[in-house]
Design a protein around this motif. Structure first.
Motif, short mmCIF file in Angstrom:
data_model
loop_
_atom_site.label_atom_id
_atom_site.label_comp_id
_atom_site.label_asym_id
_atom_site.label_seq_id
_atom_site.Cartn_x
_atom_site.Cartn_y
_atom_site.Cartn_z
N SER A 84 10.60 17.46 6.47
CA SER A 84 10.78 18.76 5.82
C SER A 84 10.92 19.83 6.90
CB SER A 84 9.59 19.09 4.91
OG SER A 84 8.46 19.47 5.68
N GLN A 85 11.23 21.03 6.47
CA GLN A 85 11.40 22.14 7.40
C GLN A 85 10.13 22.39 8.20
OE1 GLN A 85 12.33 25.84 5.46
NE2 GLN A 85 12.50 27.00 7.37
N TRP A 86 8.97 22.19 7.57
CA TRP A 86 7.71 22.57 8.19
C TRP A 86 6.93 21.41 8.74
CZ3 TRP A 86 7.95 27.44 9.05
CH2 TRP A 86 8.65 28.26 8.16
N CYS A 87 7.36 20.19 8.46
CA CYS A 87 6.61 19.01 8.90
C CYS A 87 7.60 17.88 9.17
CB CYS A 87 5.58 18.61 7.85
SG CYS A 87 4.55 17.20 8.30
N ALA A 88 7.77 17.55 10.44
CA ALA A 88 8.80 16.58 10.81
C ALA A 88 8.52 15.19 10.26
CB ALA A 88 8.93 16.52 12.33
N ASN A 89 7.23 14.83 10.17
CA ASN A 89 6.87 13.49 9.70
C ASN A 89 6.31 13.57 8.29
OD1 ASN A 89 7.56 12.42 12.23
ND2 ASN A 89 5.51 12.77 13.03
N GLN A 90 7.18 13.39 7.32
CA GLN A 90 6.78 13.45 5.91
C GLN A 90 6.58 12.07 5.29
OE1 GLN A 90 5.97 15.66 3.64
NE2 GLN A 90 6.31 17.58 4.71
N GLY A 91 7.00 11.04 5.97
CA GLY A 91 6.82 9.70 5.42
C GLY A 91 7.27 8.65 6.41
N PHE A 92 6.61 7.50 6.35
CA PHE A 92 7.06 6.36 7.16
C PHE A 92 6.76 5.07 6.41
CE2 PHE A 92 2.62 6.92 8.66
CZ PHE A 92 2.13 5.63 8.57
N ALA A 93 7.52 4.04 6.75
CA ALA A 93 7.27 2.70 6.25
C ALA A 93 6.82 1.85 7.43
CB ALA A 93 8.53 2.11 5.63
N TRP A 94 5.89 0.97 7.17
CA TRP A 94 5.43 0.03 8.20
C TRP A 94 5.54 -1.36 7.61
CZ3 TRP A 94 1.72 -3.70 9.17
CH2 TRP A 94 1.51 -4.01 10.52
N GLY A 95 6.33 -2.23 8.28
CA GLY A 95 6.65 -3.51 7.66
C GLY A 95 7.45 -3.27 6.40
N ASP A 96 7.36 -4.18 5.46
CA ASP A 96 8.13 -4.02 4.22
C ASP A 96 7.26 -3.69 3.02
OD1 ASP A 96 6.87 -6.46 3.98
OD2 ASP A 96 8.68 -7.60 3.50
N LYS A 97 5.94 -3.44 3.24
CA LYS A 97 5.06 -3.26 2.09
C LYS A 97 4.17 -2.02 2.17
CE LYS A 97 4.81 -8.19 1.00
NZ LYS A 97 3.94 -9.38 0.87
N LEU A 154 3.93 2.23 2.56
CA LEU A 154 4.56 3.55 2.56
C LEU A 154 3.49 4.61 2.69
CD1 LEU A 154 7.06 5.41 2.08
CD2 LEU A 154 6.47 5.34 -0.36
N ALA A 155 3.64 5.48 3.69
CA ALA A 155 2.73 6.61 3.88
C ALA A 155 3.52 7.89 3.65
CB ALA A 155 2.14 6.60 5.29
N LEU A 156 2.99 8.76 2.80
CA LEU A 156 3.63 10.03 2.46
C LEU A 156 2.72 11.19 2.79
CD1 LEU A 156 5.00 8.97 -1.03
CD2 LEU A 156 6.37 9.31 1.04
N GLN A 157 3.30 12.29 3.25
CA GLN A 157 2.51 13.47 3.56
C GLN A 157 2.34 14.36 2.32
OE1 GLN A 157 0.86 14.52 6.76
NE2 GLN A 157 -0.02 15.15 4.83
N GLY A 158 3.24 14.24 1.36
CA GLY A 158 3.20 15.08 0.17
C GLY A 158 2.45 14.43 -0.98
N HIS A 159 2.59 15.05 -2.16
CA HIS A 159 1.85 14.63 -3.35
C HIS A 159 2.82 14.27 -4.48
CE1 HIS A 159 -2.31 15.60 -2.19
NE2 HIS A 159 -1.79 16.59 -1.49
N MET A 170 0.84 -1.20 0.00
CA MET A 170 0.00 0.00 0.00
C MET A 170 0.87 1.25 0.00
SD MET A 170 -3.41 -0.63 2.29
CE MET A 170 -2.66 -1.16 3.82
N ILE A 171 0.37 2.27 -0.67
CA ILE A 171 1.06 3.56 -0.69
C ILE A 171 0.01 4.65 -0.52
CG2 ILE A 171 1.00 3.62 -3.24
CD1 ILE A 171 3.70 5.15 -3.08
#
Length: 235
Positions: free
Chosen positions: A155-168, A170-175, A83-84
């Protein structure tokens, strides 16, 4: 019905460049509008990969279909399929994993520079990326990193811009899915919502300056994310 599912939430947040990548790879995909009830009754055991796109709503809004979507994402997590998540999609994944999503004191918008966080450079999700790259942003909420997840980007304005959970997952804050057409459409329709007196927001001229080159660079960033996501779906 295809084995790749894309969840959308409003007409102006489509798959964008992700659709082009899938078309080029000759991969069929199904797009559902969750806000219109199209996820209701869908066979959640069918998809082999899921992408969740953006939207203007908050995951904390009292909208019944958001509960339906979070429940579906939890089902997909239990199934361990790739999932992404893009912006709202990343926030929905965070919520599905038990993390908080909170309102920020400002909006982050425009072409913002991201960097891998310490210890994240070995992640296969980031193997194609330089040490710093720009991604298009437009959000006022931010997710916390779920327990057990690996923080990836900041990023400068958002500390949490992405994380991975397990190996499959990916969550992203941007576009990363943005195309030149999408950027121009958003700015034509919604630039009145921006406030470039906030340092976290670019003005219209900055967002549009050298736009084709910015989008080409973003496409390279996105293509790496999508290739890895698709490779996991093949396993």
């Amino acid at each position: 019905m295809s084995d790749i599912l894309i969840l959308t939430h409003i007409d102006y947040c489509p798959p964008g460049y992700l659709g082009r990548v899938l078309d080029h790879a000759q991969r069929d995909f199904t797009v559902l509008r969750v806000d219109l009830g199209e996820l209701d009754g869908f066979d959640l055991d069918r998809p082999k990969a899921v992408a969740i796109m953006g939207g203007p709503m908050s995951v904390n809004d009292p909208l019944p279909w958001l509960n339906t979507e979070v429940a579906a994402l939890r089902h997909f997590i239990r199934r361990d399929i790739p999932m992404i998540g893009h912006c709202l999609g990343g926030q929905l994944l965070a919520k599905a994993l038990g993390a908080e999503v909170r309102r920020m004191p400002y909006t982050e918008s425009g072409w913002q520079w991201l960097k891998p966080v310490e210890g994240a450079t070995d992640s296969p999700w980031l193997s194609h990326l330089p040490n710093e790259f720009a991604i298009f942003q437009w959000h006022g909420d931010s997710f916390a990193v779920p327990e057990g997840a690996q923080p990836l980007l900041s990023s400068q304005w958002c500390a949490n811009q992405g994380f991975a959970w397990g190996d499959k997952l990916l969550a992203l804050q941007g576009h990363p899915e943005m195309t030149e057409e999408l950027v121009r459409n958003w700015l034509d329709d919604w630039s009145h919502l921006l406030d470039d007196s906030q340092s976290s927001q670019q003005n219209l001229a900055q967002m549009l300056d050298d736009l084709p080159a910015k989008v080409r660079a973003l496409n390279q960033v996105a293509a790496g994310f999508y290739r890895h996501w698709l490779s996991l779906a093949a396993n």
